[in-house]
Design a protein around this motif. Structure first.
Motif, mmCIF file in Angstrom:
data_model
loop_
_atom_site.group_PDB
_atom_site.id
_atom_site.type_symbol
_atom_site.label_atom_id
_atom_site.label_comp_id
_atom_site.label_asym_id
_atom_site.label_seq_id
_atom_site.Cartn_x
_atom_site.Cartn_y
_atom_site.Cartn_z
ATOM 1 N N LEU A 96 0.822 -1.200 0.000
ATOM 2 C CA LEU A 96 0.000 0.000 0.000
ATOM 3 C C LEU A 96 0.858 1.253 0.000
ATOM 4 C CD1 LEU A 96 -1.442 -2.169 2.262
ATOM 5 C CD2 LEU A 96 -3.249 -0.558 1.782
ATOM 6 N N SER A 97 0.278 2.348 -0.476
ATOM 7 C CA SER A 97 0.965 3.638 -0.391
ATOM 8 C C SER A 97 1.227 3.945 1.083
ATOM 9 C CB SER A 97 0.112 4.734 -1.032
ATOM 10 O OG SER A 97 -1.121 4.841 -0.347
ATOM 11 N N ALA A 98 2.155 4.859 1.335
ATOM 12 C CA ALA A 98 2.540 5.188 2.711
ATOM 13 C C ALA A 98 1.355 5.619 3.560
ATOM 14 C CB ALA A 98 3.608 6.286 2.699
ATOM 15 N N ASP A 99 0.419 6.342 2.958
ATOM 16 C CA ASP A 99 -0.750 6.795 3.714
ATOM 17 C C ASP A 99 -1.910 5.797 3.656
ATOM 18 O OD1 ASP A 99 -1.665 7.103 1.120
ATOM 19 O OD2 ASP A 99 -2.080 9.250 1.299
ATOM 20 N N ALA A 100 -1.656 4.635 3.076
ATOM 21 C CA ALA A 100 -2.646 3.548 2.959
ATOM 22 C C ALA A 100 -3.900 3.983 2.210
ATOM 23 C CB ALA A 100 -2.993 2.971 4.335
ATOM 24 N N SER A 101 -3.731 4.887 1.244
ATOM 25 C CA SER A 101 -4.877 5.345 0.464
ATOM 26 C C SER A 101 -5.019 4.611 -0.868
ATOM 27 C CB SER A 101 -4.780 6.847 0.209
ATOM 28 O OG SER A 101 -3.667 7.118 -0.635
ATOM 29 N N SER A 102 -4.032 3.767 -1.200
ATOM 30 C CA SER A 102 -4.111 2.987 -2.440
ATOM 31 C C SER A 102 -3.282 1.714 -2.308
ATOM 32 C CB SER A 102 -3.625 3.812 -3.635
ATOM 33 O OG SER A 102 -2.245 4.086 -3.520
ATOM 34 N N VAL A 103 -3.663 0.712 -3.097
ATOM 35 C CA VAL A 103 -2.905 -0.534 -3.166
ATOM 36 C C VAL A 103 -2.051 -0.470 -4.421
ATOM 37 C CG1 VAL A 103 -3.041 -3.044 -3.395
ATOM 38 C CG2 VAL A 103 -4.655 -1.855 -1.910
ATOM 39 N N VAL A 104 -0.744 -0.548 -4.243
ATOM 40 C CA VAL A 104 0.205 -0.481 -5.348
ATOM 41 C C VAL A 104 0.332 -1.840 -6.031
ATOM 42 C CG1 VAL A 104 2.635 -0.044 -5.935
ATOM 43 C CG2 VAL A 104 1.451 1.424 -4.286
ATOM 44 N N ALA A 105 0.288 -2.910 -5.229
ATOM 45 C CA ALA A 105 0.439 -4.262 -5.767
ATOM 46 C C ALA A 105 -0.177 -5.261 -4.802
ATOM 47 C CB ALA A 105 1.912 -4.590 -5.998
ATOM 48 N N CYS A 106 -0.556 -6.429 -5.359
ATOM 49 C CA CYS A 106 -1.161 -7.505 -4.574
ATOM 50 C C CYS A 106 -0.665 -8.837 -5.115
ATOM 51 C CB CYS A 106 -2.680 -7.417 -4.676
ATOM 52 S SG CYS A 106 -3.578 -8.750 -3.839
ATOM 53 N N ILE A 107 -0.233 -9.698 -4.213
ATOM 54 C CA ILE A 107 0.249 -11.032 -4.575
ATOM 55 C C ILE A 107 -0.557 -12.057 -3.780
ATOM 56 C CG2 ILE A 107 2.186 -12.653 -4.418
ATOM 57 C CD1 ILE A 107 4.056 -10.197 -4.487
ATOM 58 N N GLY A 108 -0.971 -13.111 -4.434
ATOM 59 C CA GLY A 108 -1.621 -14.229 -3.752
ATOM 60 C C GLY A 108 -0.733 -15.455 -3.828
ATOM 61 N N VAL A 109 -0.551 -16.136 -2.695
ATOM 62 C CA VAL A 109 0.276 -17.347 -2.654
ATOM 63 C C VAL A 109 -0.535 -18.481 -2.033
ATOM 64 C CG1 VAL A 109 2.414 -18.398 -1.808
ATOM 65 C CG2 VAL A 109 2.382 -15.978 -2.429
ATOM 66 N N ASP A 110 -0.646 -19.575 -2.766
ATOM 67 C CA ASP A 110 -1.358 -20.757 -2.298
ATOM 68 C C ASP A 110 -0.644 -21.320 -1.078
ATOM 69 O OD1 ASP A 110 -2.453 -23.317 -1.926
ATOM 70 O OD2 ASP A 110 -2.652 -23.676 -4.079
ATOM 71 N N GLN A 111 -1.368 -21.519 -0.003
ATOM 72 C CA GLN A 111 -0.785 -22.061 1.223
ATOM 73 C C GLN A 111 -1.050 -23.559 1.367
ATOM 74 O OE1 GLN A 111 1.021 -19.826 3.594
ATOM 75 N NE2 GLN A 111 1.039 -19.077 1.493
ATOM 76 N N GLN A 112 -1.677 -24.174 0.379
ATOM 77 C CA GLN A 112 -1.988 -25.608 0.446
ATOM 78 C C GLN A 112 -0.736 -26.437 0.662
ATOM 79 O OE1 GLN A 112 -5.194 -26.604 0.450
ATOM 80 N NE2 GLN A 112 -4.486 -28.628 0.990
ATOM 81 N N HIS A 113 0.391 -26.037 0.042
ATOM 82 C CA HIS A 113 1.639 -26.789 0.225
ATOM 83 C C HIS A 113 2.091 -26.742 1.681
ATOM 84 C CE1 HIS A 113 3.273 -22.757 0.039
ATOM 85 N NE2 HIS A 113 4.378 -23.228 0.551
ATOM 86 N N GLN A 114 1.803 -25.647 2.390
ATOM 87 C CA GLN A 114 2.156 -25.537 3.804
ATOM 88 C C GLN A 114 1.373 -26.558 4.617
ATOM 89 O OE1 GLN A 114 4.586 -23.837 4.842
ATOM 90 N NE2 GLN A 114 4.855 -22.121 3.490
#
Length: 120
Positions: A96-114
């Motif tokens: 997120l931006s420093a002021d948390a007013s926007s999402v710059v990037a998002c990653i999803g990681v499958d945790q099924q292997h865990q």
């Protein structure tokens, strides 16, 4: 940050954003960190993590795209956030931006292997 606010910030199109919005809508837990990290440092770290997850065959959503967005952000200070979904087990890393007013990037990681690794 309120759940509804975070859902609204995840308005960008893309698998990771859509899956994260759905997870939040279904009640997934989330947190937003207080500290800030330069995007360039995050791009380097997550570029390596992208390679590691691909080599390990771990399913991800939006990883390469997120690393590009982090690179494009240069030395902009970013705030990290996370969303944990149980069904299916996925972890979403938010940038997120420093002021948390926007999402710059998002990653999803499958945790099924865990889950499989803990059961073995």
């Amino acid at each position: 940050m309120r759940r509804e606010t975070l859902v609204a910030l995840l308005s960008r199109a893309g698998e990771a954003y859509e899956a994260c919005r759905a997870a939040l809508g279904a009640g997934a837990g989330f947190d937003i960190a207080a500290g800030l990290v330069p995007a360039s440092q995050l791009a380097a770290t997550y570029g390596v993590r992208d390679e590691i997850t691909r080599d390990a065959g771990i399913p991800t959503l939006g990883f390469a795209e997120a690393v590009e967005h982090l690179r494009d952000a240069g030395d902009q200070a970013l705030r990290l956030g996370g969303v944990r979904a149980d069904n299916p087990p996925y972890y979403f890393q938010l940038f997120l931006s420093a002021d948390a007013s926007s999402v710059v990037a998002c990653i999803g990681v499958d945790q099924q292997h865990q889950v499989r690794n803990r059961a073995e």
